[in-house]
Design a protein around this motif. Structure first.
Motif, PDB file in Angstrom:
ATOM      1  N   PRO A   1       0.813  -1.224   0.000  1.00  0.00           N
ATOM      2  CA  PRO A   1       0.000   0.000   0.000  1.00  0.00           C
ATOM      3  C   PRO A   1       0.849   1.279   0.000  1.00  0.00           C
ATOM      4  O   PRO A   1       0.394   2.318  -0.461  1.00  0.00           O
ATOM      5  CB  PRO A   1      -0.828  -0.110   1.277  1.00  0.00           C
ATOM      6  N   PHE A   2       2.066   1.185   0.503  1.00  0.00           N
ATOM      7  CA  PHE A   2       2.929   2.357   0.546  1.00  0.00           C
ATOM      8  C   PHE A   2       4.360   1.982   0.179  1.00  0.00           C
ATOM      9  O   PHE A   2       4.802   0.875   0.490  1.00  0.00           O
ATOM     10  CB  PHE A   2       2.927   2.987   1.957  1.00  0.00           C
ATOM     11  N   TYR A   3       5.044   2.938  -0.430  1.00  0.00           N
ATOM     12  CA  TYR A   3       6.431   2.721  -0.815  1.00  0.00           C
ATOM     13  C   TYR A   3       7.289   3.859  -0.274  1.00  0.00           C
ATOM     14  O   TYR A   3       6.822   5.004  -0.200  1.00  0.00           O
ATOM     15  CB  TYR A   3       6.568   2.683  -2.336  1.00  0.00           C
ATOM     16  N   ILE A   4       8.517   3.541   0.049  1.00  0.00           N
ATOM     17  CA  ILE A   4       9.441   4.611   0.393  1.00  0.00           C
ATOM     18  C   ILE A   4      10.748   4.422  -0.360  1.00  0.00           C
ATOM     19  O   ILE A   4      11.120   3.306  -0.721  1.00  0.00           O
ATOM     20  CB  ILE A   4       9.719   4.720   1.916  1.00  0.00           C
ATOM     21  N   LEU A   5      11.371   5.552  -0.611  1.00  0.00           N
ATOM     22  CA  LEU A   5      12.693   5.532  -1.226  1.00  0.00           C
ATOM     23  C   LEU A   5      13.642   6.198  -0.234  1.00  0.00           C
ATOM     24  O   LEU A   5      13.446   7.356   0.143  1.00  0.00           O
ATOM     25  CB  LEU A   5      12.652   6.289  -2.557  1.00  0.00           C
ATOM     26  N   VAL A   6      14.632   5.436   0.199  1.00  0.00           N
ATOM     27  CA  VAL A   6      15.610   5.943   1.153  1.00  0.00           C
ATOM     28  C   VAL A   6      16.944   6.052   0.436  1.00  0.00           C
ATOM     29  O   VAL A   6      17.376   5.099  -0.215  1.00  0.00           O
ATOM     30  CB  VAL A   6      15.751   4.982   2.356  1.00  0.00           C
ATOM     31  N   GLU A   7      17.565   7.220   0.533  1.00  0.00           N
ATOM     32  CA  GLU A   7      18.880   7.371  -0.077  1.00  0.00           C
ATOM     33  C   GLU A   7      19.896   7.714   1.007  1.00  0.00           C
ATOM     34  O   GLU A   7      19.606   8.502   1.898  1.00  0.00           O
ATOM     35  CB  GLU A   7      18.867   8.492  -1.121  1.00  0.00           C
ATOM     36  N   THR A   8      21.080   7.103   0.913  1.00  0.00           N
ATOM     37  CA  THR A   8      22.187   7.517   1.780  1.00  0.00           C
ATOM     38  C   THR A   8      23.304   8.063   0.901  1.00  0.00           C
ATOM     39  O   THR A   8      23.493   7.620  -0.228  1.00  0.00           O
ATOM     40  CB  THR A   8      22.753   6.349   2.609  1.00  0.00           C
ATOM     41  N   SER A   9      24.016   9.052   1.424  1.00  0.00           N
ATOM     42  CA  SER A   9      25.181   9.605   0.734  1.00  0.00           C
ATOM     43  C   SER A   9      26.259   9.774   1.781  1.00  0.00           C
ATOM     44  O   SER A   9      26.038  10.442   2.797  1.00  0.00           O
ATOM     45  CB  SER A   9      24.872  10.974   0.137  1.00  0.00           C
ATOM     46  N   GLY A  10      27.403   9.191   1.542  1.00  0.00           N
ATOM     47  CA  GLY A  10      28.448   9.270   2.564  1.00  0.00           C
ATOM     48  C   GLY A  10      29.832   9.193   1.980  1.00  0.00           C
ATOM     49  O   GLY A  10      30.012   9.088   0.759  1.00  0.00           O
ATOM     50  N   SER A  11      30.820   9.234   2.889  1.00  0.00           N
ATOM     51  CA  SER A  11      32.204   9.293   2.435  1.00  0.00           C
ATOM     52  C   SER A  11      32.932   7.960   2.579  1.00  0.00           C
ATOM     53  O   SER A  11      34.095   7.858   2.244  1.00  0.00           O
ATOM     54  CB  SER A  11      32.948  10.378   3.223  1.00  0.00           C
ATOM     55  N   ASN A  12      32.250   6.932   3.083  1.00  0.00           N
ATOM     56  CA  ASN A  12      32.906   5.641   3.256  1.00  0.00           C
ATOM     57  C   ASN A  12      31.898   4.545   2.924  1.00  0.00           C
ATOM     58  O   ASN A  12      30.954   4.293   3.680  1.00  0.00           O
ATOM     59  CB  ASN A  12      33.411   5.529   4.706  1.00  0.00           C
ATOM     60  N   ALA A  13      32.099   3.900   1.770  1.00  0.00           N
ATOM     61  CA  ALA A  13      31.118   2.924   1.271  1.00  0.00           C
ATOM     62  C   ALA A  13      30.878   1.809   2.280  1.00  0.00           C
ATOM     63  O   ALA A  13      29.727   1.387   2.485  1.00  0.00           O
ATOM     64  CB  ALA A  13      31.602   2.358  -0.061  1.00  0.00           C
ATOM     65  N   GLY A  14      31.923   1.345   2.903  1.00  0.00           N
ATOM     66  CA  GLY A  14      31.782   0.246   3.851  1.00  0.00           C
ATOM     67  C   GLY A  14      30.935   0.648   5.052  1.00  0.00           C
ATOM     68  O   GLY A  14      29.996  -0.061   5.435  1.00  0.00           O
ATOM     69  N   HIS A  15      31.243   1.818   5.615  1.00  0.00           N
ATOM     70  CA  HIS A  15      30.463   2.300   6.763  1.00  0.00           C
ATOM     71  C   HIS A  15      28.999   2.477   6.390  1.00  0.00           C
ATOM     72  O   HIS A  15      28.102   2.129   7.156  1.00  0.00           O
ATOM     73  CB  HIS A  15      31.024   3.641   7.252  1.00  0.00           C
ATOM     74  N   ASP A  16      28.777   3.050   5.211  1.00  0.00           N
ATOM     75  CA  ASP A  16      27.404   3.343   4.805  1.00  0.00           C
ATOM     76  C   ASP A  16      26.615   2.045   4.602  1.00  0.00           C
ATOM     77  O   ASP A  16      25.460   1.935   5.024  1.00  0.00           O
ATOM     78  CB  ASP A  16      27.386   4.166   3.503  1.00  0.00           C
ATOM     79  N   ALA A  17      27.266   1.053   3.956  1.00  0.00           N
ATOM     80  CA  ALA A  17      26.589  -0.223   3.723  1.00  0.00           C
ATOM     81  C   ALA A  17      26.252  -0.880   5.063  1.00  0.00           C
ATOM     82  O   ALA A  17      25.167  -1.459   5.232  1.00  0.00           O
ATOM     83  CB  ALA A  17      27.481  -1.137   2.886  1.00  0.00           C
ATOM     84  N   GLU A  18      27.168  -0.748   6.000  1.00  0.00           N
ATOM     85  CA  GLU A  18      26.916  -1.353   7.309  1.00  0.00           C
ATOM     86  C   GLU A  18      25.731  -0.676   8.006  1.00  0.00           C
ATOM     87  O   GLU A  18      24.848  -1.334   8.547  1.00  0.00           O
ATOM     88  CB  GLU A  18      28.182  -1.224   8.155  1.00  0.00           C
ATOM     89  N   LYS A  19      25.707   0.659   7.962  1.00  0.00           N
ATOM     90  CA  LYS A  19      24.591   1.389   8.589  1.00  0.00           C
ATOM     91  C   LYS A  19      23.272   1.028   7.899  1.00  0.00           C
ATOM     92  O   LYS A  19      22.266   0.754   8.544  1.00  0.00           O
ATOM     93  CB  LYS A  19      24.824   2.904   8.500  1.00  0.00           C
ATOM     94  N   LEU A  20      23.283   1.040   6.577  1.00  0.00           N
ATOM     95  CA  LEU A  20      22.053   0.762   5.834  1.00  0.00           C
ATOM     96  C   LEU A  20      21.616  -0.679   6.073  1.00  0.00           C
ATOM     97  O   LEU A  20      20.414  -0.954   6.256  1.00  0.00           O
ATOM     98  CB  LEU A  20      22.280   1.032   4.337  1.00  0.00           C
ATOM     99  N   GLY A  21      22.588  -1.601   6.110  1.00  0.00           N
ATOM    100  CA  GLY A  21      22.273  -3.013   6.369  1.00  0.00           C
ATOM    101  C   GLY A  21      21.603  -3.189   7.727  1.00  0.00           C
ATOM    102  O   GLY A  21      20.572  -3.873   7.837  1.00  0.00           O
ATOM    103  N   SER A  22      22.154  -2.544   8.729  1.00  0.00           N
ATOM    104  CA  SER A  22      21.564  -2.653  10.077  1.00  0.00           C
ATOM    105  C   SER A  22      20.139  -2.103  10.077  1.00  0.00           C
ATOM    106  O   SER A  22      19.229  -2.690  10.672  1.00  0.00           O
ATOM    107  CB  SER A  22      22.368  -1.843  11.092  1.00  0.00           C
ATOM    108  N   PHE A  23      19.976  -0.964   9.421  1.00  0.00           N
ATOM    109  CA  PHE A  23      18.642  -0.359   9.360  1.00  0.00           C
ATOM    110  C   PHE A  23      17.653  -1.301   8.668  1.00  0.00           C
ATOM    111  O   PHE A  23      16.539  -1.520   9.148  1.00  0.00           O
ATOM    112  CB  PHE A  23      18.698   0.994   8.636  1.00  0.00           C
TER     113      PHE A  23
END
Lengths: 515, 515
Positions: free
Chosen positions: B329-351
């Protein structure tokens, strides 16, 4: 999470931690570090003539007493602190100070003053640097000190609505208890009012990360010269309905209206804060460290402050703070704020390894513990206080291209020679904002003439700003033309005439004296 | 760096990637998705009377030809596209379009128009949503299309200075080649001009991370109604010298002056960008996902967009884009932008683990590859285009407290019943900004009356804004009073009278018709 090993000395406890003065001793009328000598009346030092406003009569006092019962101050002793600026460089001779508690009371006061042609000096924490917060002659002082109530706080969005007289540090505590922070922070936090911060478009220590008040202030309530209450106190992140009137009042130093309430967006409290205090061998290395820092710390970089050796020497000498890194010609303070302590430590560790390995930084110390973070910040925040102990201070606050940032300091040292006691440079390098300060035993006209207009001409030649964040107030109003073209100044005068046709709001401030 | 394992299906290639339409097909006068049916003249649909401006004479044309030789357009065919808005809802009948290349030429044109009392409609990419970018009657169209030069770019600070007619997408490419990004992005990027973006205070897709143009625009050059060139084109992050005049022109929709050049601060290009497209089982879960997201992604969160099922259905139906997540029924688009791909993937993965594990999100797909990121963004950015294929579109763009964000959509569906073809809600949930759109086979006065003032009253009751980012232009000028008090509207009129005493700049726009 794997934390890369940091150079041991960066993590070693710095012996000065326990003895260092706490960060809380920020400046303010009653602050411990307040300079002692008082100035003579402003018109004796500066060329300025009183404009033909009325003077306060017994009938006016009676009207004020009706508007703010029991809150009309006429005792000369009580008025002394409100007539003199924190730097003790200007002195007004106001005979009445009013302490309203509500916007309606402010409206009632201004309605009366407008009708009677009485000039008004709005005053918050009286921590301004350019004489904007005290009367020049006998303007009525309208203090926001009793307008200190939080109106609302939304714990989902972080939007704070409060009266203009709330002290910044108290607001910081209030929102921190709710896991948010104020989007601005400055050395004067213990005394300055949020209304004054907005009226002067204060920059400060978090500007690099959270940007200008023009973006974070969502709404304002303002009382206009004739007493009209203008309610633009919305709490919306986006609102494109008509002209954004609140922008007129942000940074207009109380000359277009009196801010009575503020709606402001507070960022979430970062889960991890790290501070590194580092020594650099030269200014070229300071600049390279900044570029490296931006690239490697990216979104977690929350401050990049810079101090020269002479600054740190004065902080040590006058405030007895221990400097954790010795014998460096330049110092920088780097702060990170982020949501994952491990990630942040890893980023900061990589940066420090790189900076030390390549010789950009020669020594340093680091803190993550709150108390130690505060002690490192004190070294930067209390420079103003240290300078005030050194004698009379000539203060300049300019924006310059970072490449030329320090040349002005070097240039002035050569130009002034023994005329000056100290010439120091520090500031928000990340924002291109240099605080240039010159101290002398006492105020000297000859020294002033060696400094001005030299500093302004130098700055204008670099397309810089002659007031990056302090505003113009009374002391700098006549230098506006170094940073703005005549047509812009003319439009500013038209706006002033539109909003305050009798010119009763904070006269002799912001706009140059009419020829 | 240890990357936590992500749910396999989130990383699985989505079969629609290769066939999905590229993000570049953004809207604009010549865009592929432009609606076809044209509107009749504006005064036939809306109650508006021509003000007593002069009409263009042969002498005026000769003067324009001297000002901009060979760039005076009078061919009716060539004028057609400039007289009609992109949505094809309003149509002017201008007989002349001028194409200056420099600020001096704009000044020369306005000096003449001011003297002759000729009305002027400034036009950028003509991608506005509220009829602000086309004439209402026979106003002279002043196009910024040929003012498309980059003036300077500082590769250390990221400060871009350019003429007002530069197309946003071209600027984006220009700064990306230098490792920076523009602080704003919007669906119309392929056509819209930076001058128009600033004149309308455009919000768009990066607002959540980089904030308002009021913070990122550092300077403007503006030509005033009488032809005066106001040069406030500084490139300083901080400048508190006098009133910040540029703020008057940001968001004033060309009614106070014509922006001819812009200085803007570009953030560094993030080293890693991730996009997750997720399905949520209910609106309560959308809100909880947002809160979780803010807490867990913190400083790397760069967009949180929301779309309902009906939006996605229209995108699939009209644009033949494959929707990677079905039956939500609902969709969301979440974007992250950061300076360290590994850190960002880890944060996004946890989320994502947390959001999936707790049932806030039921399904989703993720992209890090640039092309796939663009394809996911196209699902959000091309909604406007999909709607325009569905029939006549009634567009609302409101700010609301997020808790009440979707109630207005549900409420309207019940209210309108079969009168409407579709009632859809999408938008920048992270900024509290809902785009509410209602489609019908053709324009219907009855449907309009069912919608208005109902939507505005509903919004005002929530202390919302009746125009979050689109502005008021021509079509919404009369609803200003739902979001601003009479005293604010009065001050806006005074500012208009001060800056444009003859009212020649973009008349019939922004301010309500005088009673």
């Amino acid at each position: 999470m794997v934390l890369r090993p940091l150079p041991a000395r960066l993590l070693a406890a710095w012996p000065g931690w326990r003895t260092a003065c706490a960060r809380g001793a920020s400046r303010g009328p009653a602050g411990p570090g307040r300079p002692r000598a008082g100035p003579g009346p402003t018109p004796e030092r500066y060329r300025v003539e009183r404009l033909p406003f009325s003077t306060v009569s017994a009938e006016d006092l009676a009207a004020f007493e009706r508007a703010v019962p029991g809150r009309v101050v006429t005792d000369p002793g009580a008025l002394e602190a409100a007539n003199v600026d924190w730097l003790k460089t200007v002195r007004g001779c106001s005979k009445v100070l009013l302490r309203p508690q509500t916007s309606e009371e402010v409206s009632c006061i201004l309605r009366h003053c407008y009708k009677r042609n009485l000039a008004v000096n709005p005053q918050g924490g009286n921590t301004g640097m350019v004489g904007g917060s005290v009367p020049v002659f006998d303007e009525i002082i309208l203090s926001t000190a009793l307008m200190n109530q939080v109106i609302s706080f939304d714990e989902v969005s972080g939007i704070l609505v409060c009266q203009a007289g709330c002290v910044l540090e108290k607001l910081s505590q209030f929102v921190q208890e709710r896991n948010f922070i104020m989007p601005l922070d400055l050395g004067a936090k213990g005394s300055c009012h949020i209304g004054g911060n907005v009226a002067t478009n204060a920059g400060g220590l978090r500007f690099l990360r959270y940007g200008s008040l023009r973006g974070t202030v969502l709404g304002l309530e303002v009382v206009l010269a004739d007493g009209t209450i203008l309610n633009c106190l919305t709490s919306l992140r986006k609102d494109n309905t008509g002209y954004d009137l609140k922008q007129l009042f942000i940074g207009s130093e109380g000359t277009l209206g009196i801010i009575t309430a503020v709606s402001i967006l507070c960022p979430p409290q970062p889960k991890a804060v790290n501070v590194a205090f580092l020594g650099c061998p030269g200014f070229a290395e300071v600049l390279q460290t900044f570029t490296t820092c931006k690239g490697m710390l990216g979104e977690i970089l929350s401050a990049f402050e810079f101090m020269d050796a002479e600054c740190m020497q004065l902080v040590g000498q006058h405030l007895h703070l221990a400097i954790p890194v010795q014998d460096s010609p330049f110092y920088i303070l780097v702060e990170t704020s982020g949501s994952n302590a491990g990630h942040d430590a890893e980023k900061l560790g990589s940066f420090l390894e790189q900076a030390l390995g390549s010789g950009l930084v020669t020594d340093g110390t680091m803190a993550t513990d709150h108390r130690k973070v505060q002690a490192l910040w004190a070294l930067r925040e209390r420079i103003t206080e240290a300078l005030s102990h050194d004698g009379y201070v000539y203060k300049y606050d300019v924006s310059l291209p970072v490449e030329r940032f320090y040349d002005l300091v070097i240039d002035l040292r050569a130009r002034l020679g023994l005329q000056a006691k100290h010439v120091v440079g520090y500031g928000h390098l990340g924002d291109g904002n240099l605080h240039l300060n010159v101290t002398a035993e006492a105020f000297s006209k000859a020294l002033l003439e060696a400094l001005e207009p030299y500093v302004y001409v130098w700055t204008a030649e670099q397309q810089g700003s002659v007031s990056a964040e302090h505003g113009l107030g009374f002391k700098k109003r006549d230098v506006l033309g170094y940073s703005k073209p005549p047509k812009a100044v003319q439009l500013m005068r038209q706006l002033k005439a539109l909003l305050d046709p009798k010119g009763i709001l904070n006269p002799y401030k912001t706009l140059p004296a009419q020829a």
